[in-house]
Scaffold this active site. Structure first.
Site, PDB file in Angstrom:
ATOM      1  NE  ARG A 126      -2.106   1.825   3.330  1.00 33.37           N
ATOM      2  CZ  ARG A 126      -2.037   1.542   4.629  1.00 33.37           C
ATOM      3  NH1 ARG A 126      -2.723   0.548   5.160  1.00 33.37           N
ATOM      4  NH2 ARG A 126      -1.270   2.253   5.427  1.00 33.37           N
ATOM      5  CD  GLU A 145       4.737   3.991   5.741  1.00 32.56           C
ATOM      6  OE1 GLU A 145       5.819   3.430   5.964  1.00 32.56           O
ATOM      7  OE2 GLU A 145       3.718   3.802   6.431  1.00 32.56           O
ATOM      8  CG  ASN A 147       2.702   0.901   4.633  1.00 30.98           C
ATOM      9  OD1 ASN A 147       3.294   1.108   5.671  1.00 30.98           O
ATOM     10  ND2 ASN A 147       1.908   1.813   4.063  1.00 30.98           N
ATOM     11  CB  SER A 152      -3.907  -3.248   7.983  1.00 27.61           C
ATOM     12  OG  SER A 152      -3.556  -1.990   8.478  1.00 27.61           O
ATOM     13  CE  LYS A 307       8.404   5.149   7.791  1.00 30.51           C
ATOM     14  NZ  LYS A 307       7.924   3.785   8.098  1.00 30.51           N
ATOM     15  CE  LYS A 366       8.082   9.938   7.453  1.00 24.74           C
ATOM     16  NZ  LYS A 366       7.326   9.241   6.399  1.00 24.74           N
ATOM     17  CD  GLU A 370       7.287   0.411   7.986  1.00 24.62           C
ATOM     18  OE1 GLU A 370       6.175   0.920   7.740  1.00 24.62           O
ATOM     19  OE2 GLU A 370       8.323   0.713   7.375  1.00 24.62           O
ATOM     20  N   GLY A 371       4.227   1.172  11.727  1.00 21.97           N
ATOM     21  CA  GLY A 371       3.122   0.983  12.654  1.00 21.97           C
ATOM     22  C   GLY A 371       2.640   2.249  13.335  1.00 21.97           C
ATOM     23  NE  ARG A 452      -4.296   5.168   6.446  1.00 23.22           N
ATOM     24  CZ  ARG A 452      -3.029   4.967   6.761  1.00 23.22           C
ATOM     25  NH1 ARG A 452      -2.704   4.334   7.872  1.00 23.22           N
ATOM     26  NH2 ARG A 452      -2.070   5.414   5.975  1.00 23.22           N
TER      27      ARG A 452
HETATM   28  P1  ADP Z   1       4.597   4.381   9.725  1.00 24.77           P
HETATM   29  O1  ADP Z   1       5.401   3.348   9.060  1.00 24.77           O
HETATM   30  O2  ADP Z   1       4.809   4.451  11.185  1.00 24.77           O
HETATM   31  O3  ADP Z   1       3.164   4.334   9.327  1.00 24.77           O
HETATM   32  P2  ADP Z   1       4.693   6.840   8.178  1.00 24.77           P
HETATM   33  O4  ADP Z   1       5.819   7.284   7.347  1.00 24.77           O
HETATM   34  O5  ADP Z   1       3.492   6.374   7.452  1.00 24.77           O
HETATM   35  O6  ADP Z   1       5.224   5.748   9.193  1.00 24.77           O
HETATM   36  O7  ADP Z   1       4.288   8.022   9.170  1.00 24.77           O
HETATM   37  C1  ADP Z   1       3.226   7.909  10.077  1.00 24.77           C
HETATM   38  C2  ADP Z   1       2.287   9.100   9.967  1.00 24.77           C
HETATM   39  O8  ADP Z   1       3.009  10.320  10.160  1.00 24.77           O
HETATM   40  C3  ADP Z   1       1.634   9.231   8.602  1.00 24.77           C
HETATM   41  O9  ADP Z   1       0.468   8.458   8.545  1.00 24.77           O
HETATM   42  C4  ADP Z   1       1.380  10.724   8.516  1.00 24.77           C
HETATM   43  O10 ADP Z   1       0.186  11.051   9.212  1.00 24.77           O
HETATM   44  C5  ADP Z   1       2.544  11.328   9.272  1.00 24.77           C
HETATM   45  N1  ADP Z   1       3.644  11.679   8.346  1.00 24.77           N
HETATM   46  C6  ADP Z   1       4.635  10.869   7.936  1.00 24.77           C
HETATM   47  N2  ADP Z   1       5.452  11.487   7.073  1.00 24.77           N
HETATM   48  C7  ADP Z   1       4.981  12.722   6.927  1.00 24.77           C
HETATM   49  C8  ADP Z   1       5.387  13.865   6.172  1.00 24.77           C
HETATM   50  N3  ADP Z   1       6.460  13.824   5.393  1.00 24.77           N
HETATM   51  N4  ADP Z   1       4.646  14.991   6.265  1.00 24.77           N
HETATM   52  C9  ADP Z   1       3.541  15.046   7.060  1.00 24.77           C
HETATM   53  N5  ADP Z   1       3.119  14.008   7.797  1.00 24.77           N
HETATM   54  C10 ADP Z   1       3.815  12.858   7.750  1.00 24.77           C
HETATM   55 MG    MG Z   2       2.328   4.752   7.523  1.00 28.81          MG
END
Ligand code: ADP
Ligand code: MG
Length: 476
Positions: A126, A145, A147, A152, A307, A366, A370-371, A452
């Site tokens: 996803r 990102e 996944n 899910s 990442k 970051k 994940e999660g 979401r």
């Molecule tokens: P995870 O693997 O923990 O899901 P993500 O990269 O999806 O990591 O980051 C988790 C959440 O943080 C995302 O769902 C989003 O709401 C926020 N986020 C992540 N990266 C960004 C970004 N570059 N700008 C704004 N919000 C972000």
């Molecule tokens: Mg995420």
């Protein structure tokens, strides 16, 4: 009642409270369900999965762009998983300091040295995006990102469109109701699983869902499982412990768990350090990876979704390595990349640190996790980077431009939550599915979407983390 207050509670004369009741009942009817936090391993008590009252507006062009690029992301992830040199180079600095990624990498190396037992590859991923608001008011699709493991909500997202259709009908918005898009990722994901199972070629062998201890989100998985049942494909739900205790390989490396042969291992667990509670858990992962079973994902594809790999892909020339003769594909993928910056030791990483310290609110820091709930924002970025000054600790992270989507107003419905209007941000996910057999891609598809939405006061966190809720796009 004051006019402002009335506006908040009524839509075309229908009480918001009444609509919320319609939404919750429709969610229960459609199977948009979750077990309760306090009893995650029994179905005696369930509730509706958190969702928005109304669909949220999403610009049509960006939505179509996200669908159009998905099969290219599928191809890219698959190509990365086959490029051992690239993974080694990309992750070299990370595995020096990040124990979790290092352990995953060791399994990857073990499998490469031993030789991959299985040439059938099943990928279900996803790709997540936010729409970055531009100064001229337009919005630009930016990937958050991708996944590649345990992505899910493809199940529940298949059942939310009818909930919003019903709410809009009751609210007297028939035309909008008819514009809610059909969406069935569960079917598309299951079709790919079924294809891999078929290629494995044993009718008695099962598809094993490798599930968490906490099975609160079981219905999301059951949506996919039930698609397999209709195709008469046997399924199993097992935990790491079950594999440790009853798993084995025969002389042909066929995987048996609890006496049953496993054709496909579908990981819905195993993406966080906390999932590996003991050495036995790691041994179970290795056993599955070494086996003849089709792994979704295999360990190399899991690593392709880190990442750090995402950041390396954004470097000049790297996408060209994977698509040497396809500048159009490179352009389509690259258009979705936000600014991503290395924190490796050296002048380039030093520059990243200086840039982040100078304007921390413009970035997200970051780690390789994940999660949800792991990212670092604002002044906390300065604290972490200053704390790591001069040491390699900083290479456990990447830095990314912060995406700022246009806020929207909606009501977030969750069990026992207050019914009030919130300023929200949306994140669009697109599901990809592919199956490769040796050198031939036998299936490569975009199989649906997931919107979401979360209150804008939360910087981070998904639906499972209790922050975001399920939504549907209303194309505008
Ligand atoms: P995870 O693997 O923990 O899901 P993500 O990269 O999806 O990591 O980051 C988790 C959440 O943080 C995302 O769902 C989003 O709401 C926020 N986020 C992540 N990266 C960004 C970004 N570059 N700008 C704004 N919000 C972000
Ligand atoms: Mg995420």
């Amino acid at each position: 009642m004051a006019q402002g207050r009335r506006d908040e509670l009524m839509v075309d004369g229908v009480l918001i409270e009444a609509l919320a009741e319609v939404a919750k009942n429709a969610a229960l009817l459609q199977g948009v369900l979750m077990r309760l936090q306090e009893s995650p391993n029994t179905s005696e008590l369930v509730s509706y999965a958190p969702l928005t009252l109304f669909p949220s507006p999403v610009p049509t062009a960006a939505f179509l762009q996200s669908l159009a690029v998905q099969t290219h992301f599928n191809t890219l992830v698959d190509k990365i998983s086959r490029d051992a040199d690239f993974l080694q180079e990309a992750l070299a600095s990370t595995i020096e300091v990040d124990d979790f990624t290092a352990r995953l990498f060791r399994i990857h190396q073990h499998v490469l040295e031993e030789g991959r037992a299985q040439s059938i590859v099943l990928g279900l991923n996803r790709s997540d995006y936010m729409l970055d608001q531009q100064e001229d008011g337009s919005s630009s699709l930016k990937q958050i990102e991708i996944n590649t493991i345990a992505a899910s909500f493809g199940g529940l997202a298949s059942r939310t469109p009818d909930v919003h259709r019903q709410v809009l009908k009751v609210a007297g918005k028939l035309e909008e109701s008819q514009r809610i898009l059909d969406n069935n990722p569960a079917k598309g994901l299951a079709e790919a699983v079924a294809k891999a199972w078929e290629l494995y070629g044993s009718e008695r062998a099962a598809v094993m869902f490798l599930v968490e201890e906490n099975q609160r989100n079981i219905f999301d998985q059951r949506c996919i499982e039930s698609e397999l049942w209709t195709r008469n494909i046997p399924t199993l739900r097992k935990r790491f412990d079950d594999v440790s205790e009853t798993g084995s390989l025969d002389q042909d490396k066929r995987l048996f768990v609890g006496g049953l042969e496993v054709a496909v291992v579908y990981f819905r667990n195993g993406y966080m350090p906390q999932n590996y509670v003991s050495e036995q858990t790691w041994a179970a992962r290795l056993l599955m990876e070494r086996s003849l079973a089709v792994k979704c994902p295999d360990i190399s594809t899991h690593l392709a979704g880190t990442k750090k790999v995402q950041q390396v892909l954004a470097r000049p020339g790297v996408l060209e390595r994977f698509f040497p003769d396809q500048p159009g594909v490179v352009e389509q993928i690259r258009a979705t990349f936000a600014g991503l910056y290395t924190l490796d030791m050296g002048p380039e990483g030093d520059k990243t640190v200086a840039m982040a310290l100078g304007a921390p609110d413009r970035f997200v820091l970051k780690p390789q996790r994940e999660g949800g709930g792991n990212n670092i924002y604002g002044s906390e970025i300065c604290r972490v980077l200053q704390g790591a000054q001069g040491s390699a600790d900083r290479t456990a992270y990447i830095l990314m431009d912060k995406i700022s989507p246009a806020p929207v107003q909606n009501y977030l419905l969750r069990r026992d939550g207050p019914l009030r209007i919130s300023t929200c941000l949306c994140e669009l996910g697109v599901f990809g599915a592919y199956v490769r057999h040796g050198d031939v891609m036998v299936l490569n598809e975009c199989v649906g979407h997931l919107l979401r939405t979360k209150s804008s006061e939360h910087a981070d966190g998904g639906v499972a983390a209790g922050v975001a809720v399920l939504d549907n796009p209303l194309l505008v």
